[in-house]
Scaffold this motif. Structure first.
Motif, PDB file in Angstrom:
ATOM      1  N   THR A   1       1.077  -1.177  -0.036  1.00  0.00           N
ATOM      2  CA  THR A   1      -0.017  -0.088  -0.066  1.00  0.00           C
ATOM      3  C   THR A   1       0.670   1.270   0.169  1.00  0.00           C
ATOM      4  O   THR A   1       1.768   1.537   0.839  1.00  0.00           O
ATOM      5  N   LEU A   2       0.712   2.094  -1.163  1.00  0.00           N
ATOM      6  CA  LEU A   2       1.196   3.521  -1.105  1.00  0.00           C
ATOM      7  C   LEU A   2       0.746   4.225   0.309  1.00  0.00           C
ATOM      8  O   LEU A   2      -0.504   4.384   0.438  1.00  0.00           O
ATOM      9  N   ASN A   3       1.532   4.691   1.064  1.00  0.00           N
ATOM     10  CA  ASN A   3       0.951   5.047   2.412  1.00  0.00           C
ATOM     11  C   ASN A   3       1.661   6.898   2.660  1.00  0.00           C
ATOM     12  O   ASN A   3       2.263   6.834   3.590  1.00  0.00           O
ATOM     13  N   ARG A   4       1.112   7.639   1.358  1.00  0.00           N
ATOM     14  CA  ARG A   4       1.709   9.071   1.625  1.00  0.00           C
ATOM     15  C   ARG A   4       0.318   9.666   1.284  1.00  0.00           C
ATOM     16  O   ARG A   4       0.336  10.536   0.291  1.00  0.00           O
ATOM     17  N   PRO A   5      -0.697   9.555   1.892  1.00  0.00           N
ATOM     18  CA  PRO A   5      -2.068   9.998   1.607  1.00  0.00           C
ATOM     19  C   PRO A   5      -2.103  11.714   1.609  1.00  0.00           C
ATOM     20  O   PRO A   5      -2.883  12.373   0.970  1.00  0.00           O
ATOM     21  N   ASP A   6      -1.162  12.211   2.549  1.00  0.00           N
ATOM     22  CA  ASP A   6      -0.964  13.882   2.570  1.00  0.00           C
ATOM     23  C   ASP A   6      -0.472  14.413   1.099  1.00  0.00           C
ATOM     24  O   ASP A   6      -0.987  15.557   0.997  1.00  0.00           O
ATOM     25  N   VAL A   7       0.002  13.522   0.331  1.00  0.00           N
ATOM     26  CA  VAL A   7       0.735  14.009  -1.103  1.00  0.00           C
ATOM     27  C   VAL A   7       0.016  13.324  -1.968  1.00  0.00           C
ATOM     28  O   VAL A   7       0.588  12.997  -3.090  1.00  0.00           O
ATOM     29  N   ARG A   8      -1.130  12.520  -1.743  1.00  0.00           N
ATOM     30  CA  ARG A   8      -1.970  11.741  -2.779  1.00  0.00           C
ATOM     31  C   ARG A   8      -1.195  10.653  -3.276  1.00  0.00           C
ATOM     32  O   ARG A   8      -1.207  10.462  -4.327  1.00  0.00           O
ATOM     33  N   ASN A   9      -0.212  10.062  -2.336  1.00  0.00           N
ATOM     34  CA  ASN A   9       0.751   9.007  -2.746  1.00  0.00           C
ATOM     35  C   ASN A   9       1.368   9.367  -3.873  1.00  0.00           C
ATOM     36  O   ASN A   9       1.940   8.326  -4.485  1.00  0.00           O
ATOM     37  N   ALA A  10       2.030  10.534  -3.960  1.00  0.00           N
ATOM     38  CA  ALA A  10       2.878  10.843  -5.035  1.00  0.00           C
ATOM     39  C   ALA A  10       4.286  10.373  -4.835  1.00  0.00           C
ATOM     40  O   ALA A  10       4.650  10.056  -3.673  1.00  0.00           O
ATOM     41  N   PHE A  11       5.082   9.733  -5.860  1.00  0.00           N
ATOM     42  CA  PHE A  11       6.103   9.322  -5.610  1.00  0.00           C
ATOM     43  C   PHE A  11       7.255  10.246  -5.598  1.00  0.00           C
ATOM     44  O   PHE A  11       7.475  11.020  -6.347  1.00  0.00           O
ATOM     45  N   ASN A  12       8.383   9.444  -4.806  1.00  0.00           N
ATOM     46  CA  ASN A  12       9.634  10.484  -5.001  1.00  0.00           C
ATOM     47  C   ASN A  12      10.871   9.270  -4.856  1.00  0.00           C
ATOM     48  O   ASN A  12      10.674   7.946  -5.092  1.00  0.00           O
ATOM     49  N   GLU A  13      12.191   9.751  -4.548  1.00  0.00           N
ATOM     50  CA  GLU A  13      13.197   8.754  -4.662  1.00  0.00           C
ATOM     51  C   GLU A  13      12.944   7.554  -3.605  1.00  0.00           C
ATOM     52  O   GLU A  13      13.150   6.285  -3.893  1.00  0.00           O
ATOM     53  N   THR A  14      12.358   7.859  -2.484  1.00  0.00           N
ATOM     54  CA  THR A  14      11.965   6.930  -1.562  1.00  0.00           C
ATOM     55  C   THR A  14      10.978   5.828  -1.892  1.00  0.00           C
ATOM     56  O   THR A  14      11.003   4.586  -1.767  1.00  0.00           O
ATOM     57  N   VAL A  15       9.870   6.254  -2.432  1.00  0.00           N
ATOM     58  CA  VAL A  15       8.853   5.609  -2.784  1.00  0.00           C
ATOM     59  C   VAL A  15       9.153   4.573  -4.019  1.00  0.00           C
ATOM     60  O   VAL A  15       9.106   3.388  -3.902  1.00  0.00           O
ATOM     61  N   ILE A  16      10.197   5.110  -4.843  1.00  0.00           N
ATOM     62  CA  ILE A  16      10.527   4.327  -5.999  1.00  0.00           C
ATOM     63  C   ILE A  16      11.505   3.289  -5.507  1.00  0.00           C
ATOM     64  O   ILE A  16      11.542   2.117  -5.867  1.00  0.00           O
ATOM     65  N   ALA A  17      12.450   3.682  -4.618  1.00  0.00           N
ATOM     66  CA  ALA A  17      13.246   2.443  -3.985  1.00  0.00           C
ATOM     67  C   ALA A  17      12.466   1.364  -3.182  1.00  0.00           C
ATOM     68  O   ALA A  17      12.735   0.128  -3.314  1.00  0.00           O
TER      69      ALA A  17
END
Length: 262
Positions: A18-34
């Motif tokens: 589960t993508l768990n960054r609801p405050d930024v609408r689960n937008a991805f950055n280098e951490t999410v990608i990794a």
């Protein structure tokens, strides 16, 4: 596995990422990608996992790239930009090539790179209120790294339109285009995903894995002698496999195959 941008749970042979960054609408950055790359590599190697659900926490499934990450990229050198883009491309390929079948559970809006996540999955199910958009052209960008998966999922003609117009479209249109496999009321989303994971878990793990690979390897190839030999080799090999023999034997003996949960 420990994560800061995801949650990962495993139950009854099904892993839910589960993508768990609801405050930024689960937008991805280098951490999410990794973390997505690491999670899918690890889960793909786990025999106990027979299916993976990719979900999002909050109102949106994934809004694409994080704006703060994009601001940081604006100052990157050409080499840094290439390296950064390659990590995104590798993450999408890790999901697409994962030996376990992947279901996208889309509970909300999905934009830009989020479309790549959906298209890299094997099955995509969305709540009927979800909307989709390939929004890159609005920002002077293009959906390059996600394009191999999106074009395969929605077709070349649809991609021609939506890549260049950046129009927003609804779940019904996404279903018509082939990006989605099912659209259901929001309250029925979990039940539909559970229905699909139950079907996957009931099947031979080896046959599911090889069937996924079969589609990826065969799609678009010319039907020639090389292809005939390839497909004959595949069926001969799986007939002789342990699960292949068990499946035929259990069918003839009218009993449950050994791989199916009680």
């Amino acid at each position: 596995m420990e994560f800061t941008a995801l949650t990962v749970n495993i139950a009854n042979h099904v892993a839910t990422v589960t993508l768990n960054r609801p405050d930024v609408r689960n937008a991805f950055n280098e951490t999410v990608i990794a973390e997505l790359t690491g999670a899918f590599r690890a889960l793909g190697d786990m025999d106990e996992v027979r299916a993976i659900v990719l979900a999002g926490n909050g109102p949106a499934f994934c809004a694409g790239a994080d704006l703060n990450w994009m601001k940081k990229m604006a100052g990157y050198s050409d080499d840094q930009n290439r390296a950064d883009a390659l990590t995104l491309a590798q993450m999408l390929h890790t999901i697409w090539s994962c030996p376990r079948p992947v279901i996208a559970r889309i509970q909300g809006d999905t934009y830009a790179g989020g479309m790549g996540l959906v298209a890299a999955c094997d099955i995509a199910v969305a709540a009927e209120h979800a909307h989709f958009c390939l929004s890159e052209a609005r920002l002077g960008l293009l959906p390059a790294t996600i394009s191999p998966y999106v074009i395969r999922a929605m077709g070349e003609q649809a991609a021609r339109r939506y890549f260049i117009t950046a129009e927003r479209f609804d779940a019904a249109e996404a279903l018509r285009l082939g990006l989605l496999h099912a659209v259901v009321p929001a309250e029925a989303l979990d039940a539909k995903v559970a229905e699909l994971t139950a079907a996957l878990v009931a099947n031979s793990p080896n046959a599911v894995r090889e069937s996924k690979r079969l589609v990826q390897d065969i799609a678009g190839r010319a039907i020639d002698n090389d292809l005939l030999a390839d497909t004959a080799e595949r069926i001969a090999k799986i007939r002789a496999s342990e699960e292949g023999r068990e499946g035929v034997k259990s069918f003839l003996e009218k009993r449950t195959p050994s791989w199916r949960p009680a």
